[in-house]
Design a protein around this motif. Structure first.
Motif, mmCIF file in Angstrom:
data_model
loop_
_atom_site.group_PDB
_atom_site.id
_atom_site.type_symbol
_atom_site.label_atom_id
_atom_site.label_comp_id
_atom_site.label_asym_id
_atom_site.label_seq_id
_atom_site.Cartn_x
_atom_site.Cartn_y
_atom_site.Cartn_z
ATOM 1 N N GLN A 130 -4.014 5.917 -5.099
ATOM 2 C CA GLN A 130 -4.613 5.937 -3.778
ATOM 3 C C GLN A 130 -5.581 4.783 -3.563
ATOM 4 O OE1 GLN A 130 -3.928 8.215 -1.160
ATOM 5 N NE2 GLN A 130 -5.063 6.630 -0.055
ATOM 6 N N ARG A 131 -6.401 4.461 -4.580
ATOM 7 C CA ARG A 131 -7.392 3.402 -4.415
ATOM 8 C C ARG A 131 -6.716 2.041 -4.252
ATOM 9 N NH1 ARG A 131 -12.694 4.027 -8.107
ATOM 10 N NH2 ARG A 131 -13.006 2.100 -6.918
ATOM 11 N N GLY A 143 -12.882 4.805 7.489
ATOM 12 C CA GLY A 143 -12.024 4.944 6.325
ATOM 13 C C GLY A 143 -10.576 5.241 6.616
ATOM 14 N N GLU A 144 -10.133 4.999 7.831
ATOM 15 C CA GLU A 144 -8.718 5.201 8.175
ATOM 16 C C GLU A 144 -7.956 3.907 7.873
ATOM 17 O OE1 GLU A 144 -7.257 7.903 9.051
ATOM 18 O OE2 GLU A 144 -9.023 9.171 9.310
ATOM 19 N N TYR A 145 -7.785 3.643 6.567
ATOM 20 C CA TYR A 145 -7.257 2.339 6.160
ATOM 21 C C TYR A 145 -5.781 2.174 6.502
ATOM 22 C CZ TYR A 145 -11.619 2.589 3.576
ATOM 23 O OH TYR A 145 -12.938 2.729 3.243
ATOM 24 N N LEU A 146 -5.016 3.257 6.400
ATOM 25 C CA LEU A 146 -3.605 3.171 6.768
ATOM 26 C C LEU A 146 -3.474 2.842 8.254
ATOM 27 C CD1 LEU A 146 -0.585 3.474 6.334
ATOM 28 C CD2 LEU A 146 -0.843 5.956 6.601
ATOM 29 N N TRP A 187 -4.268 -1.851 2.065
ATOM 30 C CA TRP A 187 -4.368 -1.660 3.515
ATOM 31 C C TRP A 187 -5.619 -2.312 4.089
ATOM 32 C CZ3 TRP A 187 -2.964 4.144 2.574
ATOM 33 C CH2 TRP A 187 -1.575 4.246 2.385
ATOM 34 N N ILE A 188 -6.733 -2.248 3.321
ATOM 35 C CA ILE A 188 -7.959 -2.923 3.760
ATOM 36 C C ILE A 188 -7.734 -4.427 3.843
ATOM 37 C CG2 ILE A 188 -10.323 -3.506 3.073
ATOM 38 C CD1 ILE A 188 -10.528 -0.672 1.886
ATOM 39 N N ASP A 238 -5.363 1.952 -0.742
ATOM 40 C CA ASP A 238 -6.423 1.656 0.225
ATOM 41 C C ASP A 238 -6.808 0.181 0.180
ATOM 42 O OD1 ASP A 238 -6.456 4.270 1.036
ATOM 43 O OD2 ASP A 238 -8.217 4.852 -0.141
ATOM 44 N N GLY A 252 0.820 -1.212 0.000
ATOM 45 C CA GLY A 252 0.000 0.000 0.000
ATOM 46 C C GLY A 252 0.846 1.251 0.000
ATOM 47 N N TRP A 288 0.712 4.100 -2.806
ATOM 48 C CA TRP A 288 0.435 5.496 -2.444
ATOM 49 C C TRP A 288 1.517 6.428 -2.976
ATOM 50 C CZ3 TRP A 288 3.228 8.868 0.662
ATOM 51 C CH2 TRP A 288 2.583 10.066 0.998
#
Length: 767
Positions: free
Chosen positions: A36-37, A84-87, A43-44, A40, A27, A31
């Motif tokens: 970005q997607r 949505g705080e995936y990081l 990270w998800i 994410d 991720g 990034w």
């Protein structure tokens, strides 16, 4: 199925760590590349990978009636996905998986299936029927069977000796290194080793009902009853979890915003708990391993850090575990070195444990044993051989039949010193006696003092040895309780009793100690002597043959635990402040996640301090000082035997021996040529070097005063020698004062050597 599940769990934590770290890294790369997607998504994925096993850990914890740190971790992971705080979720996933992997590595301990105990047990026996001896399975042995036990074999079942004397090595049962004689009619126990000739044994129990099988059962039962140790993180989570949930719920209730509740959960992420304890504990494990201490579980290290009771075996733990020569006494007209050389000449052909000690002592003194001929050995009695055309016997004599004053004195000395005695006879005439005993470890007194200062307030010794030597060791070391003639079952019972009222450490080194080690809160095995069974049953193994490594382990455990608690509590306190800020809306989830990561870094850096020494206990010993200590320790070993010249000269004066003056002259020469130069060198070289690491010259002041007294007595003896030489002999008016000087200096030197060895020479880390 159980084995498959255990194997799966063994590899789960490290696999999760690799996957979550990979997802976080992927991720980050995406990034940085502007995707970005994709970042994410990585990270998800990492968060979800950690979430599944975390849910399982929560369920397992709740099934045991505890709500541990994993509950907060699950809520935090879910919360990051919701807002949505995936990081942040990926970071939490890495820390959760990494913390679990660290803890699993720290807590993975050796199997308690006691394979070493079972390996020692015999699989068959030799049954005699008439004149025929047949090998049968051990399970086929019945009560009243007549068995034959050959030299070197393990006694297969409990039974009664028939026919001849049995000489057994019972160290596997009692821990005592000296061989034991059992005449016909004596009951003996399975597990002992035949150290003499073959003998017949009448079985009084089957294999399943015999002593050795009972030891195995005791160890299994004791290991099974040991309760799991609650993680430090879970003990803190017990109060932190409800505080977190109440804070998050209150924030949601009063604000009406679920985002505030999630923000509270994000900053309440228990990374300080997940990381502080494992990192500090694993750091402690790493540092302990460098000191020769293998700690098999983080829980054991934690328990070691707050233990208050220590139970120790004697032989091999507080003592060397093998006999050594205490002194060589001689008949008038014979020299101790000559008698010892004769004894070693005969005994070099014997495998007896006392014979090995006599030969080792002779070689240490630079003597050269002659090559004997016509060697014969009577098991349990002694050996005879021809040495330089003389028939020399070394072994046992009926002391009651010895009428010479020196021989009666030797017998009394052996009883007073709790020593074994090997008589030396030349052509049928006793000429000397070698006294042997299992000596106290050089580092034992200093280690006991260190252990008490570390917080242990009750020290108990359990031993299979006789009461007299056991009480002597207890008195020298200042132990709180001493229990002698303890069987393995007795030891287990004693450890269980101690454990009822305190966290208890048990230290031992023999198979007979394995059940007690398993029964203790923390079992510590002295593993350097090859006591595999006790090592298998222990939580901690001292790989070097040094008791003071246990004190090092205690220091490391307390230091690591202190740092772990400090890191976790400070980290949680900071998280608590952040939770309060998030609850009132001052800290959004994104900034909360960033702040939490800063807290995590600080906690990790602090926990890594456990890799270093506790400044309060660490003694910085310069390399040059260590070399000086090793040098003077070696000189002590060389001088100790020669100190016996002082007592020999005094004994000859008392007995009116014509050789007394010659011995006195030799003793004075030893003082002036060897001993006094050694003491002067200590005073001018060693003691100044020790002043800085020990905190000043006062640490060696009493030893310096002893040096002055040694010099005074040596000078006084020199004056007596000059007067005796001038008059051709020791005058009657000299005798009383001369005896006081000789005996006094002998006792003073013995005490002085012990004090230096215990207080200073053990600082080097050598044995």
């Amino acid at each position: 199925m159980t084995a498959v599940l255990a194997q799966w769990r063994r590899y789960l934590e490290p696999t999760l760590t690799v996957i979550t770290v990979g997802a976080l890294a992927a991720g980050g790369i995406a990034w940085a590349a502007g995707h970005q997607r994709l970042a994410d998504g990585c990270w998800i994925a990492g968060t979800l990978v950690a979430l599944a096993p975390a849910l399982w850990w929560v369920i397992a914890t709740l099934r045991h009636g505890r709500a541990g740190v994993d509950v907060i971790a699950v809520l935090s992971l879910v919360g990051t996905l919701v807002v949505g705080e995936y990081l942040a979720g990926a970071l939490i996933a890495v820390m959760l998986a990494g913390g679990r992997a660290l803890e699993a590595a720290a807590q993975r301990r050796a199997s308690h299936d006691l394979q070493a105990l079972l390996a020692h047990a015999p699989r068959s026996a030799r049954r005699r029927t008439g004149e025929t001896v047949v090998t049968v399975s051990l399970d086929d042995v019945a009560v009243d069977d007549l068995l034959v036990v050959r030299p070197g074999e393990v006694v297969p079942v409990d039974g009664r000796v028939t026919g001849t004397v049995a000489v057994l090595d019972e160290s596997v049962l009692t821990g005592e290194p000296l061989h034991v004689e059992h005449p016909a009619g004596d009951m003996i126990r399975s597990g002992a080793v035949n150290a003499g000739g073959a003998f017949d044994l009448r079985a009084t129990a089957t294999a399943a009902d015999s002593t050795y099988a009972g030891i195995v059962r005791l160890a299994r039962e004791a290991g099974a009853e040991s309760a799991p140790i609650i993680r430090l993180a879970d003990s803190i989570a017990a109060w932190f979890l409800p505080v977190t949930l109440l804070t998050a719920g209150a924030a949601w209730w009063f604000s009406g915003s679920a985002a505030r509740a999630v923000a509270v959960l994000v900053v309440a992420t228990p990374c300080p708990l997940l990381l502080a304890a494992p990192v500090a504990i694993v750091s402690g494990l790493s540092r302990a391993s460098r000191r020769g201490v293998v700690i098999r579980s983080g829980g054991a290290l934690e328990s070691l850090g707050h233990a208050t009771t220590l139970v120790l075996d004697k032989t091999g733990t507080l003592t060397q575990g093998r006999p050594t020569v205490l002194e060589t006494l001689t008949a008038p007209g014979h020299r101790a070195a000559d008698v010892l050389a004769l004894a070693a000449s005969v005994d070099q052909m014997s495998a007896h444990v006392l014979a090995e000690a006599i030969v080792a002592e002779a070689l240490a003194q630079g003597l050269e044993p002659a090559l004997p001929t016509n060697v014969t050995e009577e098991p349990g009695r002694g050996a005879t051989a021809t040495v330089d055309d003389r028939r020399v016997y070394v072994g046992k004599l009926d002391a009651d039949g010895l009428s010479a004053p020196w021989a009666r004195s030797a017998s009394n000395r052996a009883r007073l010193d709790s020593a074994a005695i090997a008589w030396v006879c030349v052509d049928g005439e006793p000429v000397g006696a070698v006294l042997l005993r299992d000596p106290l470890r050089r580092d034992a007194p200093r280690t006991i003092r260190r252990l008490r200062s570390a917080g242990l307030n009750r020290l108990v010794m359990l031993t299979g040895d006789r009461p007299d030597p056991a009480r002597e060791v207890g008195a020298v070391l200042g132990l709180d309780a001493v229990y002698a003639q303890q069987s393995p079952a007795d030891k287990v019972s004693a450890v269980r009793t101690e454990r009822e009222s305190a966290t208890t450490i048990m230290v031992g080194d023999g198979v007979n100690d394995a059940p007690a080690l398993a029964a203790a809160t923390v079992g510590v095995a002295m593993g350097a002597r090859g006591a595999t069974a006790s090592s298998e049953a222990a939580d901690i193994v001292l790989t070097t043959n040094r008791l003071d490594r246990l004190a090092d382990a205690m220091d490391i455990a307390r230091w690591s635990r202190r740092i772990a608690v400090q890191s976790a509590t400070v980290g949680m306190a900071l998280s608590g402040l952040a939770m309060a800020a998030a609850a009132v809306g001052w800290l959004p989830p994104a900034w909360g996640a960033l702040l939490q990561e800063g807290i995590d870094v600080a906690v990790i850096l602090n926990a890594l301090r456990a890799l270093g020494a506790d400044p309060a206990t660490h003694v910085d010993l310069p390399p040059d000082t260590g070399e000086l200590l090793r040098r003077f320790a070696s000189e002590h070993d060389e001088l100790r035997e020669a100190v016996g010249l002082l007592r020999e000269a005094a004994d000859q004066l008392v007995g009116g021996d014509a050789a007394a003056l010659a011995t006195l002259v030799r003793a004075h020469a030893f003082l002036t040529e060897r001993l006094l130069p050694h003491e002067v060198a200590e005073e001018t070289e060693l003691y100044p070097a020790l002043a800085r690491p020990l905190g000043g010259g006062e640490a060696t002041a009493t030893m310096s005063r002893t040096h002055a007294e040694i010099q005074r007595l040596s000078d006084r003896i020199g004056t007596h020698v000059a007067l005796a030489r001038a008059s051709g002999g020791v005058a009657p008016d000299q005798t009383e004062d001369l005896l006081a000087c000789l005996y006094g200096l002998y006792a003073l030197l013995q005490l002085h050597f012990l004090q230096e060895e215990e207080n200073y020479f053990t600082l080097t880390g050598d044995q």
